[in-house]
Motif scaffolding. Structure first.
Motif, PDB file in Angstrom:
ATOM      1  N   THR B 183     -75.153   9.658   2.654  1.00 32.20           N
ATOM      2  CA  THR B 183     -74.453   9.112   3.826  1.00 32.20           C
ATOM      3  C   THR B 183     -73.012   8.814   3.449  1.00 32.20           C
ATOM      4  O   THR B 183     -72.654   8.828   2.278  1.00 32.20           O
ATOM      5  N   ARG B 184     -72.213   8.503   4.457  1.00 31.71           N
ATOM      6  CA  ARG B 184     -70.800   8.261   4.161  1.00 31.71           C
ATOM      7  C   ARG B 184     -70.603   6.942   3.437  1.00 31.71           C
ATOM      8  O   ARG B 184     -69.568   6.751   2.806  1.00 31.71           O
ATOM      9  N   MET B 187     -70.594   8.020  -0.085  1.00 30.55           N
ATOM     10  CA  MET B 187     -69.440   8.913  -0.269  1.00 30.55           C
ATOM     11  C   MET B 187     -68.139   8.109  -0.300  1.00 30.55           C
ATOM     12  O   MET B 187     -67.287   8.301  -1.163  1.00 30.55           O
ATOM     13  N   TYR B 188     -67.988   7.187   0.648  1.00 34.10           N
ATOM     14  CA  TYR B 188     -66.742   6.434   0.743  1.00 34.10           C
ATOM     15  C   TYR B 188     -66.600   5.431  -0.398  1.00 34.10           C
ATOM     16  O   TYR B 188     -65.512   5.210  -0.907  1.00 34.10           O
ATOM     17  N   ALA B 191     -65.391   7.241  -3.269  1.00 32.42           N
ATOM     18  CA  ALA B 191     -63.989   7.620  -3.070  1.00 32.42           C
ATOM     19  C   ALA B 191     -63.061   6.429  -3.310  1.00 32.42           C
ATOM     20  O   ALA B 191     -61.999   6.568  -3.909  1.00 32.42           O
ATOM     21  N   GLU B 194     -62.604   6.006  -6.908  1.00 32.99           N
ATOM     22  CA  GLU B 194     -61.733   7.029  -7.481  1.00 32.99           C
ATOM     23  C   GLU B 194     -60.268   6.671  -7.255  1.00 32.99           C
ATOM     24  O   GLU B 194     -59.461   6.738  -8.165  1.00 32.99           O
ATOM     25  N   ASN B 195     -59.933   6.357  -6.008  1.00 36.19           N
ATOM     26  CA  ASN B 195     -58.534   6.103  -5.667  1.00 36.19           C
ATOM     27  C   ASN B 195     -58.485   5.439  -4.295  1.00 36.19           C
ATOM     28  O   ASN B 195     -58.582   6.097  -3.269  1.00 36.19           O
ATOM     29  N   THR B 197     -56.079   4.071  -2.648  1.00 37.12           N
ATOM     30  CA  THR B 197     -54.964   4.444  -1.770  1.00 37.12           C
ATOM     31  C   THR B 197     -55.249   5.768  -1.078  1.00 37.12           C
ATOM     32  O   THR B 197     -55.018   5.924   0.119  1.00 37.12           O
ATOM     33  N   CYS B 198     -55.788   6.709  -1.859  1.00 39.98           N
ATOM     34  CA  CYS B 198     -56.145   8.000  -1.275  1.00 39.98           C
ATOM     35  C   CYS B 198     -57.192   7.799  -0.183  1.00 39.98           C
ATOM     36  O   CYS B 198     -57.109   8.394   0.885  1.00 39.98           O
ATOM     37  N   ALA B 199     -58.167   6.930  -0.439  1.00 44.51           N
ATOM     38  CA  ALA B 199     -59.199   6.673   0.563  1.00 44.51           C
ATOM     39  C   ALA B 199     -58.566   6.150   1.850  1.00 44.51           C
ATOM     40  O   ALA B 199     -58.855   6.630   2.942  1.00 44.51           O
ATOM     41  N   LYS B 200     -57.666   5.181   1.709  1.00 45.04           N
ATOM     42  CA  LYS B 200     -56.998   4.627   2.892  1.00 45.04           C
ATOM     43  C   LYS B 200     -56.225   5.708   3.629  1.00 45.04           C
ATOM     44  O   LYS B 200     -56.281   5.809   4.847  1.00 45.04           O
ATOM     45  N   PHE B 201     -55.483   6.519   2.851  1.00 48.33           N
ATOM     46  CA  PHE B 201     -54.672   7.571   3.463  1.00 48.33           C
ATOM     47  C   PHE B 201     -55.515   8.768   3.910  1.00 48.33           C
ATOM     48  O   PHE B 201     -54.981   9.791   4.314  1.00 48.33           O
ATOM     49  N   THR B 202     -56.840   8.661   3.768  1.00 54.03           N
ATOM     50  CA  THR B 202     -57.699   9.701   4.329  1.00 54.03           C
ATOM     51  C   THR B 202     -58.411   9.143   5.557  1.00 54.03           C
ATOM     52  O   THR B 202     -59.291   9.751   6.117  1.00 54.03           O
ATOM     53  N   GLY B 203     -58.011   7.942   5.951  1.00 51.36           N
ATOM     54  CA  GLY B 203     -58.569   7.364   7.161  1.00 51.36           C
ATOM     55  C   GLY B 203     -59.836   6.574   6.947  1.00 51.36           C
ATOM     56  O   GLY B 203     -60.578   6.295   7.890  1.00 51.36           O
ATOM     57  N   ILE B 204     -60.125   6.206   5.687  1.00 50.81           N
ATOM     58  CA  ILE B 204     -61.333   5.433   5.409  1.00 50.81           C
ATOM     59  C   ILE B 204     -61.014   3.940   5.511  1.00 50.81           C
ATOM     60  O   ILE B 204     -60.048   3.471   4.913  1.00 50.81           O
TER      61      ILE B 204
END
Lengths: 503, 318
Positions: B183-184, B187-188, B191, B194-195, B197-204
């Protein structure tokens, strides 16, 4: 005019495990010249710089300084021989003051006993150094972490100049700087050249190379390719590019059409974006299939516009609306769900999970699309990643390869693949070709053209004017948070036209 | 790519976690030889499992928090407190399933509160733990009379058997395994580890998913708390104490990076938890003084942690 050679490398070779980074390179660097070393990523430029500056030991070959054998054991050793290097990464220490950073390791010169440092004298001296690089407005006693990345970079320049080097190596130092910072560096280069010193300048920016180089050494795959000189008039952007890639660039570089084109449908509306002192009422529309260029100085607020469109900053007022749905964007989740994609300027730190696989990176934005109720099938996830990694022609050993191991251009392709997998229709690209090789830049431009043809709307924020002019249907120029000018593609603006509205 | 290099790649990427498996196997074999097979008797394996049950369940539950790069150091408090609340709200403590449900619901609430402290207000895990423990201890003392909270003997006896505990562990594993891998939420959280900032900038919505991670840890803590209570027959302010340390040890010995990320796997947390128990059980069986066992365990943990952190540093340099 034949100048005197100050540093010569002969048959210089560096081997890392199985990789030959520099292959029997022989070059002579002369007094009073700006000597550019160019080549694509992985061509061995930085390895060469590291060997000269003492941080790497050559596997084979010799170096001669003033005709005498020279083999620095450490960077300090090189510095004592009058060779300083400025690197791409940050080289200052947070928590120390600006003055302490400038005189790091040389504090005792402000001390009579060798134990107690005369702080006020150090600050006075630091002030002088700052004034020399036109940064007299900074307080030398302030903590260095309170000033911007760019100012810190310039202070590093001041640090390396404090040694009064005979040879200064700049390893892609200007990449991270805005026009203002670059100008300061160029002035320093000019002055040092006048004084008969040598500047070894490694750069990706060929316009910059053309402008300032007396001599250009081109490298490819670790080996020497050719030397171009100002005297012979062989330093042209095309000539450098051709030698770097080893063939004529196939076809075109930028777009070749001369008219602005876009679809009928407006897909995004930015209405009076207001953010503190940074953005002051920015308003514009974006149509499907349109490439909207946004240009300006780094601190003009243009990067914040990109973040605002993606809902990543909280605006004081104003709105971002996606059309035709009319949905207002107030956070990044809204943005991603409504087909907006964001490619950060700081790709490695903000748009990628460097230690995770290509597969996980590409699929990250697509959970909504993949999930059946709550279930995300690993097989479907893999298939989706594979589809888009293939579509973007990402060069990788497998879908499980870590993204951190890929080259800059391929990393950028992974970011684009991530958003296409999510069916994004609006791409906000902040400096999409930053730190990417010339040969690969063209690939990114072709991808942008393909997206445009598919009706994807693109906002391209860029510090490179040639790229803005070459790719945009329309260009907005931002200065101090406001739109100062707007050009259509068919008006064919020149760099000069644009710069006057930026500064 | 040839399969051989694929295998090599896999080993290179998962070296920490694979060495945990190897260590477990070596440990099993060595103790089997030293005890002439006694350590592998059905009875001893049962003992090992029963002793490891709380750590196994909690380690599974806390995997989401681990994956996003923090540690749920408050889980000991959640274990004790949710068992006590479950007990108090179950008349005569006779209805054990009801006690479970209440404890798990309370676990979600309490752990969710810790999640808000951590994710929304950025309170460091160690302070959340201090808050959790002091609140937990006091509340349990308030709820218990001088004798502590004694579980209804008949009810406890009818549930206190290996199959019941195994059932709980498998149920938690299946539920958490599904959420983590398919499930997400899983996954989230990976993520974010991992990073972020990347998660935030991917809309998470990172705050939301970090809080959910704590809530899931709370469910497992609730289940672990009641399981522990049934096994001990009572609940006191020491119920669950120290569990967070054992869970941390299990995770690090299992070779899972404490910075979290996409290589976080439930199975290695379980491997770590079982290793710890097999190791201390083995030492006791070969006649080591029980107070020395803790010391030796500590040394092994230190070694694993040193390897794990140095491995990470190397990763960053490359």
């Amino acid at each position: 005019m034949s100048r005197e050679t100050v540093l010569e490398v002969k048959g210089l070779t560096k081997q890392f495990d199985t990789v030959l980074a520099v292959d029997r390179l022989s070059v002579a660097f002369k007094k009073g010249e700006v000597h550019c070393v160019v080549g694509e990523n992985g061509s061995g430029k930085s390895t060469l710089a590291s060997m000269i500056s003492g941080s790497l030991k050559p596997t084979a070959g010799e170096m001669f300084l003033d005709g005498k054998p020279y083999s620095p054991k450490t960077m300090l050793d090189a510095r004592q021989n009058g060779i300083s290097i400025l690197v791409q990464e940050q080289g200052t220490i947070d928590g120390l003051s600006i003055a302490e950073n400038i005189f790091l390791g040389r504090e005792t010169s402000f001390s009579k006993s060798g134990k107690v440092v005369n702080r006020s004298r150090m600050i006075t001296e630091a002030k002088k150094v700052l004034e020399e690089i036109q940064m007299g407005n900074l307080d030398p006693a302030a903590n260095i972490s309170t000033i911007s990345f760019e100012d810190r970079k310039l202070i590093e320049v001041a640090i390396s100049l404090a040694d009064e080097p005979r040879i200064l190596i700049l390893d892609e130092t200007t990449t991270a700087l805005s026009h203002k910072g670059r100008d300061i560096i160029y002035q320093i280069i000019g002055r040092m050249r006048e004084e008969g010193k040598t500047i070894i300048f490694i750069s990706h920016d060929l316009d910059e190379v053309k402008e300032y180089a007396d001599t250009v050494t081109v490298m490819r795959d670790g080996a020497y390719v050719t030397t171009l000189t100002r005297e012979e008039g062989t330093i042209t952007v095309d000539n450098i590019r051709r030698n770097m890639i080893g063939r004529d660039l196939e076809g075109k570089y930028y777009r070749t059409d001369e008219q602005e084109t876009a679809g009928e449908q407006t897909v995004l509306k930015a209405n009076k974006l207001q953010l503190k002192e940074i953005l002051k009422g920015i308003t514009f529309d974006l149509k499907e299939g349109e490439i909207l260029g946004i240009g300006g100085l780094t601190d003009s607020g243009m990067h914040e516009i990109g973040q605002a469109l993606f809902g990543a900053v909280i605006l004081d007022s104003g709105s971002v609306t996606v059309l035709p749905s009319g949905k207002k964007i107030s956070n990044t989740t809204d943005a991603a769900r409504n087909g907006i994609a964001y490619l950060s300027k700081n790709r490695d730190k903000e748009s990628l999970m460097m230690n995770a696989s290509v597969k996980d990176n590409v699929a990250l934005a697509s959970a909504d699309k993949l999930a059946k109720k709550t279930f995300i099938s690993p097989r479907k996830l893999k298939a989706l990643s594979k589809e888009f990694a293939t579509k973007l022609e990402v060069k990788m050993s497998s879908l499980n390869q870590s993204v951190g191991e890929l080259s800059g251009g391929n990393k950028q392709k992974v970011v684009v693949a991530k958003w296409l997998a999510n069916d994004s229709r609006i791409m906000i690209m902040d400096c999409p070709t930053r730190g990417i090789d010339v040969g690969v830049k063209a690939t990114i431009y072709r991808i942008m053209e393909r997206l445009k043809a598919d009706g994807v709307a693109i906002v391209m924020i860029s510090e490179e004017l040639t790229e803005l002019i070459g790719m945009s249907d329309r260009i907005l120029i931002i200065k101090k948070g406001q739109v100062t000018a707007q050009y259509k593609r068919s008006e064919k603006p020149t760099e000069h036209d644009i710069i006057q509205y930026m500064i | 790519m040839k399969p051989s290099s694929k295998t090599r790649d896999f080993i290179k990427r998962n070296i920490g976690q694979l060495s945990a498996v190897v260590a477990l196997i070596i440990c099993l074999v060595v103790f089997a030889i030293l005890t002439k097979g006694r350590s592998l008797s059905a009875n001893n394996i049962k003992t090992i499992f029963l002793q490891a049950i709380v750590v196994i369940i909690s380690a599974i539950g806390t995997i989401f928090v681990t994956a996003h790069g923090t540690q749920d150091l408050s889980l000991s408090a959640t274990i004790g407190l949710s068992a006590a609340i479950g007990y108090t709200l179950t008349p005569d403590s006779a209805d054990i399933p009801r006690m479970f449900v209440i404890a798990m619901l309370f676990g979600i609430l309490f752990s969710g509160f810790i999640g808000v402290l951590s994710a929304n207000l950025n309170v460091p895990a160690i302070f959340c733990a201090i808050v959790g423990m002091s609140v937990g201890t006091k509340v349990i003392q308030l709820l218990s009379s001088t004798n502590g909270l004694i579980i209804n003997y008949a009810a406890a006896a009818s549930y206190d058997n290996i199959y019941f505990y195994l059932g709980i562990a498998v149920a938690i594993l299946l539920v958490m395994g599904y959420i983590f891998n398919f499930t997400r939420i899983g996954m989230y959280n990976k993520a974010i580890g991992e990073n972020i900032t990347c998660a935030k900038f991917t809309g998470i919505n990172d705050v939301k998913y970090r809080i959910i991670a704590y809530m899931l840890s709370g469910i497992a803590s609730g289940a672990a708390g009641v399981a522990r209570a049934i096994r001990a027959g009572s609940i006191s302010s020491t119920t669950g104490s120290g569990a967070h340390i054992n869970v941390m040890m299990a995770i690090i010995i299992g070779g899972i990076a404490i910075t979290g990320g996409s290589r976080t796997r439930i199975v290695y947390a379980i491997v770590g938890a079982i290793f710890l128990q097999v190791f201390s059980n083995g030492l006791v069986m070969i006649g080591m003084n029980p107070s020395l066992v803790g010391l030796v365990k500590g040394i092994v943990f230190l070694a694993a942690a040193t390897l794990s952190f140095n491995g990470m540093k190397k990763d960053i340099l490359i």
